[in-house]
Every structure is written in structure tokens, then in C-alpha cells.
Design a protein around this motif. Structure first.
Motif, PDB file in Angstrom:
ATOM      1  N   LEU A 166       0.713  -1.115  -0.100  1.00  0.00           N
ATOM      2  CA  LEU A 166       0.011  -0.073  -0.052  1.00  0.00           C
ATOM      3  C   LEU A 166       0.952   1.030  -0.023  1.00  0.00           C
ATOM      4  CD1 LEU A 166      -2.594  -1.084   2.815  1.00  0.00           C
ATOM      5  CD2 LEU A 166      -2.730  -1.325   0.296  1.00  0.00           C
ATOM      6  N   PRO A 167       1.092   1.605  -1.204  1.00  0.00           N
ATOM      7  CA  PRO A 167       2.204   2.998  -1.272  1.00  0.00           C
ATOM      8  C   PRO A 167       1.877   4.014  -0.499  1.00  0.00           C
ATOM      9  CG  PRO A 167       1.275   2.465  -3.252  1.00  0.00           C
ATOM     10  CD  PRO A 167       0.759   1.304  -2.583  1.00  0.00           C
ATOM     11  N   VAL A 168       0.696   4.343  -0.468  1.00  0.00           N
ATOM     12  CA  VAL A 168       0.064   5.647   0.129  1.00  0.00           C
ATOM     13  C   VAL A 168       0.252   5.662   1.577  1.00  0.00           C
ATOM     14  CG1 VAL A 168      -1.761   7.256   0.537  1.00  0.00           C
ATOM     15  CG2 VAL A 168      -1.392   6.009  -1.670  1.00  0.00           C
ATOM     16  N   PHE A 169       0.024   4.531   2.226  1.00  0.00           N
ATOM     17  CA  PHE A 169       0.278   4.180   3.721  1.00  0.00           C
ATOM     18  C   PHE A 169       1.106   3.339   4.146  1.00  0.00           C
ATOM     19  CE2 PHE A 169      -4.262   4.411   2.364  1.00  0.00           C
ATOM     20  CZ  PHE A 169      -4.755   5.441   2.915  1.00  0.00           C
ATOM     21  N   GLY A 170       2.060   2.705   3.378  1.00  0.00           N
ATOM     22  CA  GLY A 170       2.838   1.571   3.744  1.00  0.00           C
ATOM     23  C   GLY A 170       4.196   2.406   4.467  1.00  0.00           C
TER      24      GLY A 170
END
Length: 182
Positions: A25-29
Motif C-alpha cells: 500500500l504505497p500511500v500508507f505503507g
């Protein structure tokens, strides 16, 4: 997010979820503690560690492996489907810096080495997967090398910290202040 709290609350399932989210999850990761979660998890698998939760090594290794492999594949497919359009809409400078680093890594080292080596670089580990999908890295190349890199990253941190925890005598004594200084 505190790794000790996450491990004591969710145990091995927390490892799976956190590593999955960090790599998929690139936005949250990139807010999640990947390295700083796997090292304490390995220490909690060591036999001398007694002051807190104790984890079993095999489930920790399996959850980390499943989380890192499935998370990376999700990130790749997200990048393949949504691609550059999603990245262009996001205004997070840290995320864009990570994307630039991931792109440079792909160009400089080639797809195979970049995907494997990118797992060892914190923000790049999160954004490299969707960037690889957006840039059209072949699925077979990505899958093979993300598995090799992801397993090398996650398993080496866990096994290394477990070995360290087993090598140090009385690990619970470290970190406490002595009563008297002599």
C-alpha cells in the motif's frame, strides 16, 4: 506505530498485516515499521527473551514471507492498473522522492537487481512495487526477483536478530540502569 505494542497486541498476525501493508500500500505503507518490526520479532523468538511476549520462530518467518510477497504483488498490480495517474494526483513530497529513487534504481541496476535490492531501502521498498508496475517491468521478472529480495530481506532480519537474542546472555538486563556506579 510502536513495534512492541503491535507485536504484543497482534503477534504474528500483526507481522503479516504490517509487512503486507508496508510493501503493498504505497500511500500508507511508508508510515509502517518494517525493519523495526522484524528485528524485535526475531528477538522475541529467541529463547532468552523473557520480558514480554514470546513468539515462535516458524510462524514469524512464514507470516513475514507471506506478507512481503503478497504485499509486493498487490503493489505491482496497483501500479500496473492505476499507474502514473495516481502518483500524479498525490502531493506527498516524501512519496515523490521515493518514487524518483525507485525509478533511478530501476534504470541504474536493471529490473532484476533493482527489485531485489530495493527491498533493503525503506521508502523505496514501499514505492518500488507500484513504480515497477507502472513502468511495465515484466511480471515474471518482477515476481521472481521480488520474492528473492523480499525473502532475503525479511528472513535475514528475523533470523539475524533471533541469533543475536540467543547469543547475548541475560538480554533483559540490558537497558536497565545499574543501581550503583563503581
Amino acid at each position: 506505530m510502536n513495534a512492541t505494542w503491535l507485536l504484543s497486541t497482534y503477534g504474528t498476525f500483526g507481522i503479516l498485516l504490517c509487512i503486507f501493508a508496508e510493501t503493498g500500500l504505497p500511500v500508507f505503507g511508508f508510515f509502517l515499521p518494517g525493519d523495526t518490526l522484524l528485528v524485535p520479532a526475531g528477538l522475541l523468538c529467541s529463547s532468552p527473551a523473557r520480558s514480554g511476549p514470546h513468539l515462535t520462530l516458524l510462524p514469524v518467518l512464514l507470516c513475514a514471507a507471506v506478507g512481503t510477497i503478497t504485499g509486493a504483488q498487490l503493489g505491482f498490480w496497483t501500479g500496473r492498473r492505476a499507474g502514473r495517474a495516481t502518483l500524479a494526483r498525490l502531493e506527498n513530497p516524501r512519496l515523490h522522492a521515493g518514487v524518483r529513487r525507485a525509478e533511478l534504481l530501476l534504470v541504474r541496476y536493471g529490473h532484476a537487481r533493482a527489485v531485489a535490492l530495493g527491498r533493503f531501502i525503506p521508502v523505496v521498498r514501499t514505492v518500488l512495487n507500484p513504480v515497477a508496475g507502472a513502468l511495465g517491468v515484466p511480471l515474471r521478472t518482477f515476481t521472481l526477483w521480488q520474492m528473492i529480495g523480499g525473502l532475503a530481506w525479511s528472513q535475514s532480519l528475523i533470523l539475524g536478530s533471533c541469533w543475536l537474542g540467543n547469543s547475548v546472555r541475560h538480554p533483559d538486563a540490558y537497558g536497565r540502569c545499574p543501581r550503583t556506579l563503581t
